[in-house]
Design an enzyme around this catalytic site. Structure first.
Site, PDB file in Angstrom:
ATOM      1  N   HIS A   1     -10.681  -4.794  -3.474  1.00  0.00           N
ATOM      2  CA  HIS A   1      -9.239  -4.934  -3.157  1.00  0.00           C
ATOM      3  C   HIS A   1      -8.976  -4.346  -1.778  1.00  0.00           C
ATOM      4  O   HIS A   1      -8.908  -3.118  -1.598  1.00  0.00           O
ATOM      5  CB  HIS A   1      -8.363  -4.235  -4.193  1.00  0.00           C
ATOM      6  CG  HIS A   1      -6.892  -4.446  -3.955  1.00  0.00           C
ATOM      7  ND1 HIS A   1      -6.182  -5.506  -4.494  1.00  0.00           N
ATOM      8  CD2 HIS A   1      -5.990  -3.771  -3.195  1.00  0.00           C
ATOM      9  CE1 HIS A   1      -4.923  -5.446  -4.104  1.00  0.00           C
ATOM     10  NE2 HIS A   1      -4.776  -4.395  -3.297  1.00  0.00           N
TER      11      HIS A   1
ATOM     12  N   ARG B   1      10.284  -5.298  -3.846  1.00  0.00           N
ATOM     13  CA  ARG B   1      10.325  -4.781  -2.476  1.00  0.00           C
ATOM     14  C   ARG B   1       9.371  -5.550  -1.546  1.00  0.00           C
ATOM     15  O   ARG B   1       9.401  -5.368  -0.344  1.00  0.00           O
ATOM     16  CB  ARG B   1      10.028  -3.275  -2.448  1.00  0.00           C
ATOM     17  CG  ARG B   1       8.622  -2.903  -2.823  1.00  0.00           C
ATOM     18  CD  ARG B   1       8.376  -1.394  -2.725  1.00  0.00           C
ATOM     19  NE  ARG B   1       7.172  -0.999  -3.418  1.00  0.00           N
ATOM     20  CZ  ARG B   1       5.943  -1.127  -2.956  1.00  0.00           C
ATOM     21  NH1 ARG B   1       5.746  -1.629  -1.762  1.00  0.00           N
ATOM     22  NH2 ARG B   1       4.905  -0.746  -3.677  1.00  0.00           N
TER      23      ARG B   1
ATOM     24  N   ASP C   1      -8.100  -0.653  -1.125  1.00  0.00           N
ATOM     25  CA  ASP C   1      -6.715  -1.017  -0.791  1.00  0.00           C
ATOM     26  C   ASP C   1      -6.440  -0.881   0.714  1.00  0.00           C
ATOM     27  O   ASP C   1      -5.298  -0.974   1.154  1.00  0.00           O
ATOM     28  CB  ASP C   1      -5.704  -0.192  -1.601  1.00  0.00           C
ATOM     29  CG  ASP C   1      -4.271  -0.635  -1.424  1.00  0.00           C
ATOM     30  OD1 ASP C   1      -4.044  -1.854  -1.348  1.00  0.00           O
ATOM     31  OD2 ASP C   1      -3.380   0.237  -1.355  1.00  0.00           O
TER      32      ASP C   1
HETATM   33  C1  0GY Z   1      -1.313  -3.482  -2.382  1.00  0.00           C
HETATM   34  C2  0GY Z   1       0.008  -2.884  -2.509  1.00  0.00           C
HETATM   35  C3  0GY Z   1       1.132  -3.160  -1.783  1.00  0.00           C
HETATM   36  C4  0GY Z   1       1.296  -4.247  -0.885  1.00  0.00           C
HETATM   37  C5  0GY Z   1       0.830  -5.497  -1.041  1.00  0.00           C
HETATM   38  O1  0GY Z   1       0.691  -7.725  -0.489  1.00  0.00           O
HETATM   39  C6  0GY Z   1       1.169  -6.642  -0.173  1.00  0.00           C
HETATM   40  O2  0GY Z   1       1.908  -6.458   0.788  1.00  0.00           O
HETATM   41  O3  0GY Z   1       0.021  -5.793  -2.030  1.00  0.00           O
HETATM   42  C7  0GY Z   1       2.287  -2.266  -1.983  1.00  0.00           C
HETATM   43  O4  0GY Z   1       3.107  -2.130  -1.055  1.00  0.00           O
HETATM   44  O5  0GY Z   1       2.386  -1.643  -3.069  1.00  0.00           O
HETATM   45  O6  0GY Z   1      -2.000  -3.672  -3.369  1.00  0.00           O
HETATM   46  O7  0GY Z   1      -1.712  -3.788  -1.278  1.00  0.00           O
END
Ligand code: 0GY
Length: 291
Positions: free
Chosen positions: A27, A126, A244
């Site tokens: 991820h 969000r 992440d």
């Molecule tokens: C993650 C979490 C976030 C963002 C996104 O696609 C994204 O912008 O997934 C978050 O802000 O919690 O898993 O990357």
């Protein structure tokens, strides 16, 4: 929105834990570079450039072999940046796309050729303006049977996700365990409800990721470890792990990626569990044909 946000650590530590050969960071994301791959007009955050060069340098620094690049919301449904990073990986990256539900079958096949193996449905208000379950189910029904769906939601909507998830006709991967409140402990209501969801289908997988997001107490992430270790043990064939990076929206914390890797042996305490979490399970979903 004009300021470009830096959400990743400038100098991540070298982990003390040695990853097994072939470990997959299952991820992570790329942002841009914006000059080549502009962000979506609907983006809820405008990050700095975090392209494939930086991602692959981090992969090597931490000791991973492969990446699964998940399309981030700031790029909307234009998967060009993700596909570009996969193309530059010498076969060592695959990806998860975000698509317009009206995508054609030919476009889906082109994504497969580009290394995509699943699509992501994001339910975080969000991050996205809407998440139409009926359209998501319709496109899920058109996916190749060797693809899967990745779903990102928070614990407060788990109940309303159940019926939707039950109707998805391919395997399902849940991001960050559906964001439980880990301070409740392994037997608390959030983890109990999440286990019930995992028990509802044998092909629901989950990413045991993001101690930085889920445990506000910070390192050594004691609540995260206490809640997640039993999950890794009880669902060892269905768990995935990822950094992440570049940690969208984590600009106030800038998680140290080396420190995150050092959480792995605390949630997967035997070599066998680590091998499944880091190699066997992600290879099964993303490189089922083998090396
Ligand atoms: C993650 C979490 C976030 C963002 C996104 O696609 C994204 O912008 O997934 C978050 O802000 O919690 O898993 O990357």
């Amino acid at each position: 929105m004009s300021e470009r946000i830096i959400s990743w650590h400038p100098d991540p530590s070298k982990p003390k834990y040695s990853l097994p050969p072939g470990a997959v960071d299952a991820h992570c994301h790329v942002f841009g570079p914006q000059a080549l791959f502009p962000f979506s007009p609907k983006a809820k955050y405008l990050p700095g450039d975090a392209g494939p060069d930086k991602l692959f340098a981090l992969r090597d620094h931490l000791g991973f072999s492969r990446n699964v690049i998940v399309q981030a919301s700031c790029h909307g449904t234009d998967n060009s940046a993700t596909l570009d990073a996969i193309a530059k990986s010498n076969g060592m990256a695959r990806g998860v796309a975000v698509v317009d539900p009206d995508i054609t079958d030919a476009e889906l096949e082109a994504l497969h050729q580009g290394g995509i193996r699943g699509i992501r449905f994001n339910f975080l208000k969000r991050l996205v303006d809407n998440a139409p379950k009926d359209k998501f189910l319709a496109v899920a029904g058109r996916l190749r049977k060797d693809w899967h769906v990745v779903i990102y939601f928070e614990a407060d909507i788990l109940e309303e996700m159940k019926n939707f998830i039950a109707n998805i006709p391919v395997p399902v991967v849940i991001d960050h365990m559906g964001r439980p409140d880990v301070s409740q402990g392994p037997d608390g209501p959030d983890m109990t409800a999440f286990r019930a969801l995992l028990d509802s289908r044998e092909d629901i997988w989950t990413k045991v990721t993001c101690p930085d997001r889920l445990d506000p107490a910070g390192p050594p992430y004691a609540d995260f470890v206490a809640s997640v270790r039993p999950l890794v043990e009880d669902y060892s064939n269905r768990v995935l792990w990822g950094t992440d990076w570049p940690h969208p929206n984590m600009q106030d914390l800038l998680p140290d990626d080396g420190g995150l890797v050092d959480v792995i042996p605390q949630i997967a305490i035997t070599e066998e569990l680590q091998q499944k979490l880091l190699v066997g399970n992600p290879m099964c979903l993303y490189w089922p044909e083998g090396n």
